[in-house]
Motif scaffolding. Sequence first.
Motif, PDB file in Angstrom:
ATOM      1  N   ALA A   1      13.909  25.176  51.511  1.00 23.48           N
ATOM      2  CA  ALA A   1      14.916  24.786  52.506  1.00 23.48           C
ATOM      3  C   ALA A   1      15.590  26.007  53.121  1.00 23.48           C
TER       4      ALA A   1
ATOM      5  N   TYR B   1      15.712  18.871  57.079  1.00 18.00           N
ATOM      6  CA  TYR B   1      15.010  18.942  55.798  1.00 18.00           C
ATOM      7  C   TYR B   1      15.288  17.641  55.050  1.00 18.00           C
TER       8      TYR B   1
ATOM      9  N   ILE C   1      19.867  15.898  47.924  1.00 18.05           N
ATOM     10  CA  ILE C   1      20.376  16.251  49.248  1.00 18.05           C
ATOM     11  C   ILE C   1      21.608  17.150  49.115  1.00 18.05           C
TER      12      ILE C   1
ATOM     13  N   ALA D   1      21.817  20.803  50.659  1.00 12.44           N
ATOM     14  CA  ALA D   1      22.866  21.090  51.654  1.00 12.44           C
ATOM     15  C   ALA D   1      23.811  22.180  51.156  1.00 12.44           C
TER      16      ALA D   1
ATOM     17  N   VAL E   1      20.203  17.985  56.683  1.00 12.00           N
ATOM     18  CA  VAL E   1      19.604  17.579  55.415  1.00 12.00           C
ATOM     19  C   VAL E   1      19.757  16.071  55.275  1.00 12.00           C
TER      20      VAL E   1
END
Length: 333
Positions: free
Chosen positions: A35, A46, A66, A70, A78
């Motif tokens: 990411a 993403y 997530i 993030a 995200v």
Amino acid sequence: MKKSLQDIRYSVLDLSPIKEGEEATHALRNSLDLAQHAEKWGFNRYWVAEHHSMPGIASSATSVVIGHIAGGTSTIRVGSGGIMLPNHSPLIIAEHFGTLESLYPGRIDLGLGRAPGTDQTTARALRRENMSNGEDFPEQVDELRQYFQPVEQQPVRAIPGEGLHVPIWLLGSSGFSARLAAQLGLPFSFASHFSPDNTLPALDVYRRNFKASEELAKPYAMVGVNIIAADTEEQAQFIATSMQQQFLNLIRGIPSKLKAPVSSMEGLWSPFEKATLMQQLRTTFIGTKETIAEKLQTFIEETQADELIVNAQIYDHEARLRSYELVSELMKK
């Protein structure tokens, strides 16, 4: 109007693969690293996906993953690709994503699917007495959207969640969610990476039936693809065998961790299994950047996609990073 490779956005779909010989800890660490690279390379969003009882996928607690992604990035969007809504109470999802949006304002996407993301036995363990077959998905979506409305008089309130803008996407591998996304005026993401036959019919349903909304003035379609890119054709074909082995085990009903690549798939699959797998993976692009660019251009012209979300099940993490880096070079004008 003809679209080129540089006219669309590119995003990442990460199944957070757990490799043979490793555990979820390694997979989640690699997901964050990917990411961070994807953000640097200019990918738009993403997404991680909800799957359960799958030895090779570490993203079952999707909202948690997530938050992990993030928290380790700063600009890339995200989200979920997706949350399988029938597995959950809409209120819980509103609270989870309301919390994520509160922590990472303006960066969170909520992609919703109506499949269980697992087998029926696991689905029963997830849902207990609520064994939805997905037919009530429109009602669940409506209830979820209501929790984000700034209406304080509601008897049940999602806090955090109420009054926040969390973009909702509908995901699908057939025409059902395409039609619902069109009726609601929501963006739509189609899983062409494992359901290629339904891609064009579903996109047609979505675009023909689209109704403008406060969320979206015109249709916006994102399409999933598998891309395995490398510096040579031989290397790309070699590393792609990990994904092929994974799909082969799914066809056989024995999901596994992501296996190391092999020199040849011959002897591992039967002729029937090979034909089935090649059909299911038809929206898969394997090769060098130049080879992929040519095939991808044709695909974009056929689908008129606004965005591609790229899946890459590659065993070696450095090879996976390189594959996405090569894709990012296609984005640049």
